[in-house]
Design an enzyme around this catalytic site. Sequence first.
Site, short mmCIF file in Angstrom:
data_model
loop_
_atom_site.label_atom_id
_atom_site.label_comp_id
_atom_site.label_asym_id
_atom_site.label_seq_id
_atom_site.Cartn_x
_atom_site.Cartn_y
_atom_site.Cartn_z
N CYS A 266 6.51 -17.12 -5.82
CA CYS A 266 7.62 -18.04 -6.01
C CYS A 266 8.88 -17.31 -5.56
O CYS A 266 9.26 -16.30 -6.17
CB CYS A 266 7.72 -18.46 -7.47
SG CYS A 266 9.03 -19.68 -7.66
N GLY A 267 9.48 -17.81 -4.49
CA GLY A 267 10.65 -17.14 -3.92
C GLY A 267 11.84 -17.16 -4.86
O GLY A 267 12.47 -16.13 -5.12
N HIS A 268 12.15 -18.35 -5.38
CA HIS A 268 13.36 -18.42 -6.21
C HIS A 268 13.17 -17.60 -7.48
O HIS A 268 14.10 -16.95 -7.96
CB HIS A 268 13.72 -19.89 -6.54
CG HIS A 268 13.15 -20.39 -7.82
ND1 HIS A 268 11.96 -21.08 -7.90
CD2 HIS A 268 13.58 -20.25 -9.10
CE1 HIS A 268 11.70 -21.36 -9.16
NE2 HIS A 268 12.67 -20.88 -9.91
N HIS B 25 2.37 -28.25 -2.39
CA HIS B 25 3.82 -28.46 -2.20
C HIS B 25 4.02 -29.34 -0.96
O HIS B 25 3.40 -29.10 0.08
CB HIS B 25 4.56 -27.15 -1.95
CG HIS B 25 4.61 -26.23 -3.14
ND1 HIS B 25 3.51 -25.56 -3.63
CD2 HIS B 25 5.65 -25.86 -3.93
CE1 HIS B 25 3.87 -24.82 -4.66
NE2 HIS B 25 5.17 -24.98 -4.87
N ASP C 58 12.32 -29.11 -6.20
CA ASP C 58 12.97 -27.80 -6.20
C ASP C 58 14.47 -27.98 -5.99
O ASP C 58 14.89 -28.57 -4.99
CB ASP C 58 12.36 -26.94 -5.09
CG ASP C 58 12.65 -25.46 -5.30
OD1 ASP C 58 13.71 -25.13 -5.86
OD2 ASP C 58 11.81 -24.64 -4.90
N CYS D 4 13.74 -23.57 -1.89
CA CYS D 4 12.36 -23.13 -2.06
C CYS D 4 12.05 -21.91 -1.18
O CYS D 4 11.96 -22.03 0.06
CB CYS D 4 11.37 -24.26 -1.76
SG CYS D 4 9.69 -23.83 -2.31
#
Length: 311
Positions: A87-89, A207, A233, A237
């Site tokens: 998960c980037g965020h 996604h 998101d 994202c």
Amino acid sequence: MTLHVIDSHTEGEPTRVVLEGGPDLGNGSLAERAQRFAARHDAFRRAVINEPRGFDALVGALLCPPSEPDCVTGVIFFNNVGNLGMCGHATIGTAATLAHLGRIAPGQHRFDTPVGVVTVDLKSPNEVTVENVASYRHRRAVCLDVPGLGQVTGDVAWGGNWFFLSPDAPCPLEHTHIGQLTEAASRVRRTLVENGVTGADGAEIDHVEFFGPSPTPEVPSRNFVLCPGGAYDRSPCGTGTSAKLACLAAEGRLAPGEVWVQESIIGSRYEAHYTPGTEGAIIPKVTGRAYVCADTRLIRHPDDPFADGIV
Ligand code: PYC
């Protein structure tokens, strides 16, 4: 039982880092421990994410000892329906949280995740660049006949999670259309399942990303990303931006090192670029800002009928 958590948001998208009180997941790789977390600790996941302590958009980040060398921490990401590979965020949020606690200093740090090691570069207490796992386009221009929408064409790409990326949104990418975009992206997702369209090795594409022009002329793209549990998101994202870079690179539309600004449906932005990887993959680097907004303890009282969250 109490859990010490720190909440932050990354370009508007919330992260809840679990610092203490998480389950013992034993030894093994992060992927093995994430599987154990999913199989045996679903009540814990729900208690942290679901109402009344959380809400649908929240992503949890459970800190655990790393199994890969030279990592400052391991981290397992989870949301309102299960685990996320990467998960980037939430990686950016976790870095800002560790900086807030004085556990990491500006500079580079490695995090062990279930899909591989990622590197964070803490540029300031609130600005972080994530070097993500190798990302690639798996299929180009897949055509779907989506009930109520008609023909929708998109690419399937990996950016740490599986994405279907399409320019065929049924309405402008404006926050006033979030309900319609959510409904449309959910239909696309169902159609992918019904038509047997998957990522590599039959992996579910969980996604869906619609993209289009930004209202700001100097920004090349705005997106709307539907997450696996039905929330959208708020950020652009991180894994979705990585998947987008992989598609642009595969199409010859973005050169290594060239900066891509990706805008979210609420107008927040990531700056991203990539270096070439092996076998046609790319290594994305995504920069965003995160702010800590709560340092708190969650209480799961044994008599509370919703101690494990509302299902
Ligand atoms: O930033 O990669 C991301 C992400 C995935 C789901 C929500 N955010």
